[in-house]
Design a protein around this motif. Structure first.
Motif, PDB file in Angstrom:
ATOM      1  N   ARG A 160      54.551  34.468  41.508  1.00  0.00           N
ATOM      2  CA  ARG A 160      53.286  35.047  41.916  1.00  0.00           C
ATOM      3  C   ARG A 160      53.031  34.741  43.389  1.00  0.00           C
ATOM      4  O   ARG A 160      52.880  33.578  43.784  1.00  0.00           O
ATOM      5  CB  ARG A 160      52.153  34.475  41.063  1.00  0.00           C
ATOM      6  CG  ARG A 160      52.158  34.949  39.615  1.00  0.00           C
ATOM      7  CD  ARG A 160      51.426  36.257  39.472  1.00  0.00           C
ATOM      8  NE  ARG A 160      50.006  36.086  39.819  1.00  0.00           N
ATOM      9  CZ  ARG A 160      49.076  35.657  38.960  1.00  0.00           C
ATOM     10  NH1 ARG A 160      49.382  35.353  37.717  1.00  0.00           N
ATOM     11  NH2 ARG A 160      47.814  35.540  39.360  1.00  0.00           N
ATOM     12  N   THR A 161      52.955  35.779  44.201  1.00  0.00           N
ATOM     13  CA  THR A 161      52.752  35.564  45.631  1.00  0.00           C
ATOM     14  C   THR A 161      51.326  35.114  45.953  1.00  0.00           C
ATOM     15  O   THR A 161      51.115  34.467  46.991  1.00  0.00           O
ATOM     16  CB  THR A 161      53.059  36.854  46.401  1.00  0.00           C
ATOM     17  OG1 THR A 161      52.290  37.936  45.848  1.00  0.00           O
ATOM     18  CG2 THR A 161      54.539  37.200  46.312  1.00  0.00           C
ATOM     19  N   LYS A 258      57.380  39.051  29.497  1.00  0.00           N
ATOM     20  CA  LYS A 258      56.042  39.485  29.089  1.00  0.00           C
ATOM     21  C   LYS A 258      54.976  38.472  29.512  1.00  0.00           C
ATOM     22  O   LYS A 258      53.885  38.852  29.971  1.00  0.00           O
ATOM     23  CB  LYS A 258      55.979  39.700  27.579  1.00  0.00           C
ATOM     24  CG  LYS A 258      54.652  40.292  27.095  1.00  0.00           C
ATOM     25  CD  LYS A 258      54.676  40.556  25.606  1.00  0.00           C
ATOM     26  CE  LYS A 258      53.410  41.299  25.177  1.00  0.00           C
ATOM     27  NZ  LYS A 258      52.166  40.591  25.520  1.00  0.00           N
ATOM     28  N   ALA A 259      55.275  37.194  29.363  1.00  0.00           N
ATOM     29  CA  ALA A 259      54.309  36.168  29.762  1.00  0.00           C
ATOM     30  C   ALA A 259      53.978  36.276  31.245  1.00  0.00           C
ATOM     31  O   ALA A 259      52.826  36.118  31.651  1.00  0.00           O
ATOM     32  CB  ALA A 259      54.859  34.782  29.437  1.00  0.00           C
ATOM     33  N   PHE A 260      54.994  36.549  32.042  1.00  0.00           N
ATOM     34  CA  PHE A 260      54.772  36.700  33.482  1.00  0.00           C
ATOM     35  C   PHE A 260      53.967  37.960  33.777  1.00  0.00           C
ATOM     36  O   PHE A 260      53.000  37.929  34.549  1.00  0.00           O
ATOM     37  CB  PHE A 260      56.116  36.741  34.207  1.00  0.00           C
ATOM     38  CG  PHE A 260      56.002  36.817  35.705  1.00  0.00           C
ATOM     39  CD1 PHE A 260      55.682  35.692  36.452  1.00  0.00           C
ATOM     40  CD2 PHE A 260      56.204  38.020  36.372  1.00  0.00           C
ATOM     41  CE1 PHE A 260      55.568  35.759  37.839  1.00  0.00           C
ATOM     42  CE2 PHE A 260      56.101  38.098  37.746  1.00  0.00           C
ATOM     43  CZ  PHE A 260      55.786  36.972  38.488  1.00  0.00           C
ATOM     44  N   LEU A 261      54.342  39.070  33.170  1.00  0.00           N
ATOM     45  CA  LEU A 261      53.640  40.334  33.409  1.00  0.00           C
ATOM     46  C   LEU A 261      52.194  40.281  32.932  1.00  0.00           C
ATOM     47  O   LEU A 261      51.315  40.937  33.505  1.00  0.00           O
ATOM     48  CB  LEU A 261      54.368  41.492  32.717  1.00  0.00           C
ATOM     49  CG  LEU A 261      55.784  41.816  33.213  1.00  0.00           C
ATOM     50  CD1 LEU A 261      56.377  42.961  32.414  1.00  0.00           C
ATOM     51  CD2 LEU A 261      55.787  42.142  34.698  1.00  0.00           C
ATOM     52  N   ILE A 267      55.628  31.433  37.490  1.00  0.00           N
ATOM     53  CA  ILE A 267      57.048  31.617  37.808  1.00  0.00           C
ATOM     54  C   ILE A 267      57.758  32.072  36.545  1.00  0.00           C
ATOM     55  O   ILE A 267      57.478  31.578  35.450  1.00  0.00           O
ATOM     56  CB  ILE A 267      57.686  30.301  38.300  1.00  0.00           C
ATOM     57  CG1 ILE A 267      56.928  29.744  39.505  1.00  0.00           C
ATOM     58  CG2 ILE A 267      59.157  30.513  38.653  1.00  0.00           C
ATOM     59  CD1 ILE A 267      57.306  28.300  39.847  1.00  0.00           C
ATOM     60  N   CYS A 268      58.682  32.996  36.694  1.00  0.00           N
ATOM     61  CA  CYS A 268      59.473  33.478  35.557  1.00  0.00           C
ATOM     62  C   CYS A 268      60.949  33.246  35.835  1.00  0.00           C
ATOM     63  O   CYS A 268      61.508  33.831  36.761  1.00  0.00           O
ATOM     64  CB  CYS A 268      59.205  34.954  35.308  1.00  0.00           C
ATOM     65  SG  CYS A 268      60.073  35.628  33.870  1.00  0.00           S
ATOM     66  N   GLU A 269      61.568  32.386  35.041  1.00  0.00           N
ATOM     67  CA  GLU A 269      63.005  32.135  35.141  1.00  0.00           C
ATOM     68  C   GLU A 269      63.703  33.064  34.151  1.00  0.00           C
ATOM     69  O   GLU A 269      63.681  32.817  32.947  1.00  0.00           O
ATOM     70  CB  GLU A 269      63.329  30.679  34.783  1.00  0.00           C
ATOM     71  CG  GLU A 269      62.684  29.640  35.681  1.00  0.00           C
ATOM     72  CD  GLU A 269      63.187  28.233  35.372  1.00  0.00           C
ATOM     73  OE1 GLU A 269      64.291  28.108  34.798  1.00  0.00           O
ATOM     74  OE2 GLU A 269      62.479  27.276  35.693  1.00  0.00           O
TER      75      GLU A 269
END
Length: 433
Positions: A160-161, A258-261, A267-269
């Protein structure tokens, strides 16, 4: 299993008439029969279920129109593809004329695959158009070209920026600190989402271990897994459970993305091109549109990340090798590689792809950068056994079933047993460290 067979009966009928008229004896058509030299022949191709098989399906009509042959596309999920493919190769059945090989299987499958050199020389097929690091890890084994690379994806992180305006930190220690700061369990917000189900957790362990400077073994196959780097990697995984959703040990790529979106992880690894980049800026699917970017993993000591690479090969038992080579050429051509990215999000191993408008100068530059340092685990026959063992042991450690020292001990024993069961060919060095 999916199958697609489109008949070429009209071509066969025309050919039969011609042969009778010329006093021919029937059988397979001559390669000089005109525009459709393979009329009456059938090609069976095998791919992993998902986008690679879908890309193959999309090419069938064009290939059949060009060659006059019929094509059957068969696919299996990754979890069973290795077993199904190896059984056919070792039995010499020749059920498949083309197979898409995960590069970690190259060494194991090599004795049963066709050396493509003669085909490549005949058609002046150049491999210098491919990214060197990918070519080094995919399709070539012990100096023999057994496959042509068709897909290459490095492990990257999305972040996330708005929460991490300066990007990701350079060390895993700083990474954990940032993840802790961004975790607010009461609000359902976590620092990290990660694919940590058994079957994917081993790969997560690998890129952490490698970037910390650790390895399974040295270049002469002396097992080196009993190291401080291994302990540090396992401790890292244990700690980040506190900064991730409690369900991560059952999460695959889909759940992690999905958790990131959904805006529930900073952060999504994951493998971002397997759904994340396609949906992240679509407001109907994403709550982080315009607020995300891709990054290489924390550099720490080496910056080495994980590579997923596939190469299209022809089994030695195939009775249709010339026709199979025509398929390989079309499937790996620059034109099709561009189309497969546009339609299915498959990343090409060809250098020119990364210079395309809409690719160069975007977040894809980060993906391209990672391909120069990405690594695959071993490509010798022992690789599959080691990977399976590591997945099991890391999962046992993460769930608290075993302690740290037991995990390291089991890893060491498992790697030694795998190398004993399937020793590397004489003269083979371990460059995947």
């Amino acid at each position: 299993m999916k199958k697609k067979i489109v008949s070429a009966l009209l071509c066969v009928a025309i050919l039969s008439t011609m042969l009778v008229g010329c006093g021919g004896s029937g059988g397979k058509s001559s390669k000089a029969d005109g525009d459709k030299p393979y009329s009456g022949e059938k090609l069976t191709v095998l791919y992993m279920s998902g986008v690679y098989a879908e890309a193959a399906e999309s090419m069938v009509d064009e290939f059949e129109e060009k060659t006059g042959a019929t094509v059957e596309v068969v696919d299996f999920p990754y979890t069973t593809l290795h077993e199904k493919t190896l059984l056919d190769l070792t039995s010499g059945t020749g059920s498949y004329d083309v197979i898409d090989v995960a590069s970690q299987w190259d060494g194991e499958f090599a004795p049963y695959l066709t050396d493509l050199s003669d085909f490549m020389d005949k058609d002046n097929y150049k491999t210098d158009e491919f990214i060197e690091k990918v070519l080094e890890n995919s399709g070539e084994w012990q100096g023999v070209q057994t496959g042509i690379p068709n897909a290459s994806t490095p492990q990257l992180f999305a972040y996330r920026t708005d929460l991490l305006p300066n990007g990701l930190p350079d060390t895993w220690k700083e990474y954990r600190e940032v993840a802790k700061e961004l975790t607010d369990k009461d609000k359902g917000m976590y620092g990290i989402s990660v694919s940590a189900t058994t079957g994917q957790l081993g790969g997560v362990f690998d890129y952490i271990l490698w970037s910390m400077g650790g390895a399974w073994a040295d270049e002469d196959w002396n097992v080196t897994i009993d190291s401080q780097e291994t302990r540090d990697a396992l401790n890292h995984l244990k700690e980040i459970q506190d900064y991730a959703d409690p369900s991560i040990l059952s999460w695959g790529t889909e759940e992690s993305i999905k958790a990131f979106l959904d805006g529930n992880a900073a952060i999504c690894e994951t493998w971002p091109t397997l759904g994340l980049v396609q949906a992240a800026d679509d407001e109907s699917q994403s709550k982080v549109a315009g607020k995300w970017a891709l990054s290489t993993i924390p550099y720490d000591k080496t910056g080495t990340t994980l590579l997923s690479a596939w190469d299209v090969s022809i089994p030695a038992a195939s009775k249709n090798q010339e026709l199979a080579w025509e398929w390989v050429k079309m499937y790996t051509s620059a034109e099709k590689q561009n189309q497969f990215y546009d339609d299915f999000g498959i990343l090409s191993p060809r250098k020119a792809f990364w210079e395309r408008d809409g690719i160069k100068g975007t977040y894809m530059d980060t993906v391209r950068e990672a391909l120069d340092t990405a690594n695959i685990w071993w490509r010798i026959p022992a690789s599959t056994e080691v990977d399976s063992m590591l997945n099991t042991v890391v999962s046992q450690y993460m769930t608290g079933e075993i302690d740290l020292e037991t995990a390291v001990s089991k890893m060491k024993k498992g790697i030694e047993e795998a190398l004993k069961n399937a020793p590397p060919e004489e003269g083979t060095k371990n460059y995947n460290m």
